[in-house]
Design a protein around this motif. Structure first.
Motif, PDB file in Angstrom:
ATOM      1  N   ARG A  12       0.811  -1.225   0.000  1.00 38.97           N
ATOM      2  CA  ARG A  12       0.000   0.000   0.000  1.00 38.97           C
ATOM      3  C   ARG A  12       0.839   1.267   0.000  1.00 38.97           C
ATOM      4  O   ARG A  12       0.322   2.360  -0.107  1.00 38.97           O
ATOM      5  CB  ARG A  12      -0.908   0.016   1.230  1.00 38.97           C
ATOM      6  CG  ARG A  12      -1.990  -1.045   1.224  1.00 38.97           C
ATOM      7  CD  ARG A  12      -2.790  -1.021   2.511  1.00 38.97           C
ATOM      8  NE  ARG A  12      -3.313   0.308   2.809  1.00 38.97           N
ATOM      9  CZ  ARG A  12      -3.125   0.946   3.963  1.00 38.97           C
ATOM     10  NH1 ARG A  12      -2.425   0.382   4.935  1.00 38.97           N
ATOM     11  NH2 ARG A  12      -3.652   2.131   4.166  1.00 38.97           N
ATOM     12  N   GLU A  40       3.923   2.550   2.457  1.00 35.27           N
ATOM     13  CA  GLU A  40       4.880   2.349   3.541  1.00 35.27           C
ATOM     14  C   GLU A  40       4.143   2.271   4.877  1.00 35.27           C
ATOM     15  O   GLU A  40       3.046   2.807   5.018  1.00 35.27           O
ATOM     16  CB  GLU A  40       5.893   3.499   3.613  1.00 35.27           C
ATOM     17  CG  GLU A  40       6.922   3.510   2.502  1.00 35.27           C
ATOM     18  CD  GLU A  40       7.884   4.676   2.633  1.00 35.27           C
ATOM     19  OE1 GLU A  40       9.100   4.478   2.441  1.00 35.27           O
ATOM     20  OE2 GLU A  40       7.418   5.797   2.924  1.00 35.27           O
ATOM     21  N   SER A  41       4.785   1.617   5.847  1.00 37.65           N
ATOM     22  CA  SER A  41       4.302   1.591   7.219  1.00 37.65           C
ATOM     23  C   SER A  41       5.460   1.928   8.148  1.00 37.65           C
ATOM     24  O   SER A  41       6.624   1.719   7.808  1.00 37.65           O
ATOM     25  CB  SER A  41       3.727   0.213   7.594  1.00 37.65           C
ATOM     26  OG  SER A  41       2.559  -0.085   6.867  1.00 37.65           O
ATOM     27  N   ALA A  67       3.984   8.555  12.233  1.00 38.55           N
ATOM     28  CA  ALA A  67       3.156   8.297  11.046  1.00 38.55           C
ATOM     29  C   ALA A  67       2.367   9.536  10.640  1.00 38.55           C
ATOM     30  O   ALA A  67       2.155   9.778   9.447  1.00 38.55           O
ATOM     31  CB  ALA A  67       2.213   7.128  11.310  1.00 38.55           C
ATOM     32  N   ARG A  68       1.923  10.318  11.612  1.00 36.56           N
ATOM     33  CA  ARG A  68       1.188  11.541  11.274  1.00 36.56           C
ATOM     34  C   ARG A  68       2.060  12.501  10.475  1.00 36.56           C
ATOM     35  O   ARG A  68       1.576  13.204   9.580  1.00 36.56           O
ATOM     36  CB  ARG A  68       0.669  12.217  12.545  1.00 36.56           C
ATOM     37  CG  ARG A  68      -0.546  11.537  13.145  1.00 36.56           C
ATOM     38  CD  ARG A  68      -1.247  12.406  14.169  1.00 36.56           C
ATOM     39  NE  ARG A  68      -0.475  12.558  15.400  1.00 36.56           N
ATOM     40  CZ  ARG A  68      -0.497  11.701  16.406  1.00 36.56           C
ATOM     41  NH1 ARG A  68      -1.241  10.601  16.317  1.00 36.56           N
ATOM     42  NH2 ARG A  68       0.219  11.903  17.490  1.00 36.56           N
ATOM     43  N   PHE A  72       3.131  10.299   6.857  1.00 36.69           N
ATOM     44  CA  PHE A  72       2.027   9.967   5.959  1.00 36.69           C
ATOM     45  C   PHE A  72       0.944  11.035   5.902  1.00 36.69           C
ATOM     46  O   PHE A  72      -0.007  10.893   5.128  1.00 36.69           O
ATOM     47  CB  PHE A  72       1.397   8.632   6.392  1.00 36.69           C
ATOM     48  CG  PHE A  72       2.381   7.499   6.529  1.00 36.69           C
ATOM     49  CD1 PHE A  72       3.415   7.331   5.619  1.00 36.69           C
ATOM     50  CD2 PHE A  72       2.276   6.594   7.583  1.00 36.69           C
ATOM     51  CE1 PHE A  72       4.324   6.285   5.750  1.00 36.69           C
ATOM     52  CE2 PHE A  72       3.173   5.539   7.716  1.00 36.69           C
ATOM     53  CZ  PHE A  72       4.202   5.392   6.803  1.00 36.69           C
ATOM     54  N   ILE A 115      -1.427  11.670   8.054  1.00 39.62           N
ATOM     55  CA  ILE A 115      -2.691  11.054   8.449  1.00 39.62           C
ATOM     56  C   ILE A 115      -3.021  11.517   9.859  1.00 39.62           C
ATOM     57  O   ILE A 115      -2.179  11.448  10.758  1.00 39.62           O
ATOM     58  CB  ILE A 115      -2.594   9.509   8.430  1.00 39.62           C
ATOM     59  CG1 ILE A 115      -2.246   9.014   7.021  1.00 39.62           C
ATOM     60  CG2 ILE A 115      -3.894   8.873   8.899  1.00 39.62           C
ATOM     61  CD1 ILE A 115      -1.971   7.532   6.962  1.00 39.62           C
ATOM     62  N   PRO A 164      -3.547   7.630  12.494  1.00 40.43           N
ATOM     63  CA  PRO A 164      -2.985   6.432  11.856  1.00 40.43           C
ATOM     64  C   PRO A 164      -3.513   5.149  12.486  1.00 40.43           C
ATOM     65  O   PRO A 164      -3.759   5.085  13.700  1.00 40.43           O
ATOM     66  CB  PRO A 164      -1.479   6.580  12.108  1.00 40.43           C
ATOM     67  CG  PRO A 164      -1.277   8.020  12.450  1.00 40.43           C
ATOM     68  CD  PRO A 164      -2.525   8.465  13.125  1.00 40.43           C
ATOM     69  N   SER A 165      -3.651   4.117  11.663  1.00 40.45           N
ATOM     70  CA  SER A 165      -4.059   2.808  12.166  1.00 40.45           C
ATOM     71  C   SER A 165      -2.840   2.100  12.757  1.00 40.45           C
ATOM     72  O   SER A 165      -1.730   2.182  12.230  1.00 40.45           O
ATOM     73  CB  SER A 165      -4.668   1.960  11.049  1.00 40.45           C
ATOM     74  OG  SER A 165      -3.765   1.814   9.968  1.00 40.45           O
ATOM     75  N   GLY A 212       0.810  -4.042   4.304  1.00 40.34           N
ATOM     76  CA  GLY A 212       0.424  -2.690   4.694  1.00 40.34           C
ATOM     77  C   GLY A 212      -0.934  -2.652   5.362  1.00 40.34           C
ATOM     78  O   GLY A 212      -1.700  -1.708   5.173  1.00 40.34           O
ATOM     79  N   ASP A 217      -0.957   1.302   9.426  1.00 38.64           N
ATOM     80  CA  ASP A 217       0.064   2.334   9.219  1.00 38.64           C
ATOM     81  C   ASP A 217       1.232   2.169  10.168  1.00 38.64           C
ATOM     82  O   ASP A 217       2.358   2.554   9.843  1.00 38.64           O
ATOM     83  CB  ASP A 217      -0.548   3.729   9.423  1.00 38.64           C
ATOM     84  CG  ASP A 217      -1.687   4.014   8.479  1.00 38.64           C
ATOM     85  OD1 ASP A 217      -1.510   3.784   7.268  1.00 38.64           O
ATOM     86  OD2 ASP A 217      -2.764   4.458   8.944  1.00 38.64           O
TER      87      ASP A 217
END
Length: 360
Positions: A139, A141-142, A169-170, A173, A175, A178-179, A225, A228
């Motif tokens: 998807r 990157e994580s 991650a925020r 990405f 987001i 993030p998950s 993926g 996140d």
């Protein structure tokens, strides 16, 4: 923070030292013209490199150091021999003193973590730091952590890593929520060690606003993926990372062998050259080079010791983003409202030596 991003470089660190670090810094400067470098190492050697790179020289300040931390030094040895006088220590110390916003080194992982923790200390409310990396997935990157800072983790440390990984991650990405998943041997709630199950219960019950907890994930979910942010303790995280790197090299060798097997295979390669190039780019470890030390009172980035200039530039890029988008303040905000584990997680955070439990 000043308008420029000041990055301290351990010029002597890694398998190739200045021959990779300074060309990598030059590449990063092209991408981010507002970077200013503090270069720590052999002043004469650095001077010779800068003479051939006037643009890099114009934004760099050189600091002579006496000692180089070797790649095979034990963390405890590096602390005794290189404390205060090595290029690695001095680069980290520049962050502590506020002269630099970030330190980047390709040197010995264990020594770098030990020196960073001793010098910068952990953030309030954080028991132990973690190393987070960007992991290529189907998807995109994580963020995966911990990939080698220390062995074992209590439930609370896993929660802390979830919060820190979500903050990273925020930034990376863009987001808002993030998950996050906890790495486990199965997705069923009854599986796994008690520390992981206790952390899962706390994250699930808290419905924490800074992250979207999705439950357990398995090893094959990382590459897909599925989330996140993947959270695990450093022993299993480091094994997963090395296994993935080895698999990528194995796949590349299999493809190379298949292409060279026959004349028709080589003809087929000519027609599919674009697809093979895209695959090579996706599997290129240089694109995701750079582990972020999370949980410290300062930003420290670990580059792979054997990378080339392009890979080192990627590590500098990550450091730049972590500073520019205020990683430390985002982590601090998350830690203040994080859920608490009800389980004891006995033994995971007690009696662990800062120097000796770091995974190299």
């Amino acid at each position: 923070m000043s308008s420029s991003v000041r990055i301290a470089l351990d010029v002597m660190g890694g398998d190739h030292g200045a021959d990779v670090v300074l060309p990598g810094a030059e590449i990063a400067l092209i991408r981010h013209p507002d970077i200013r470098f503090l270069l720590f190492g052999d002043a004469a050697l650095i001077g010779r490199h800068l003479a051939a790179r006037p643009k890099l020289a114009a934004v760099s300040e050189v600091f002579a150091t006496e000692v180089v931390v070797q790649m095979d030094d034990k963390p405890s040895q590096a602390l005794r021999r290189g404390r205060r006088v090595s290029s690695m220590w001095q680069a980290i110390d520049a962050v502590r003193m506020g002269k630099a916003d970030c330190a980047v080194s390709a040197g010995n992982t264990g020594a770098l973590m030990a020196m960073a923790k001793v010098n910068l200390k952990t953030m309030s409310g954080i028991s132990r730091p973690a190393i987070a990396c960007l992991w290529p997935t189907m998807r995109g990157e994580s963020v995966v952590l911990d990939v080698g800072a220390s062995i074992g983790a209590s439930a609370q440390h896993l929660i802390d890593m979830a919060v820190m990984g979500a903050a990273m991650a925020r930034i990376v990405f863009d987001i808002e929520r993030p998950s996050v998943g906890l790495l486990n041997i199965g997705v069923e709630e009854i599986k796994g060690v008690e520390e992981v199950k206790d952390a899962a219960a706390a994250l699930r019950e808290a419905d924490y606003p800074g992250l979207d907890y999705r439950g357990f994930v398995e090893g094959d979910d990382i590459g897909q993926g599925k989330v996140d942010v993947v959270v695990t303790e450093g022993f299993s995280g480091n094994i997963a990372l090395k296994a993935a790197e080895g698999t990528a090299k194995q796949v590349a060798e299999f493809l190379r062998g298949a292409i060279q097997r026959s004349f028709m295979a080589r003809i087929g390669y000519l027609f599919a050259r674009g697809a093979f190039h895209a695959l090579r780019e996706k599997l290129d470890p240089r694109k995701s080079n750079g582990g972020v030390f999370l949980g410290l009172n300062g930003v420290v980035i670990k580059s792979h010791g054997g990378t080339d200039a392009e890979g080192f530039a990627s590590a500098v890029d990550i450091g730049y983003d972590m500073v520019r988008y205020e990683l430390l303040s985002r982590i601090a905000a998350g830690i203040n409202g994080r859920p608490q584990a009800s389980g004891s997680g006995a033994g995971a955070d007690s009696g662990i030596s800062d120097e000796l439990q770091v995974i190299s």
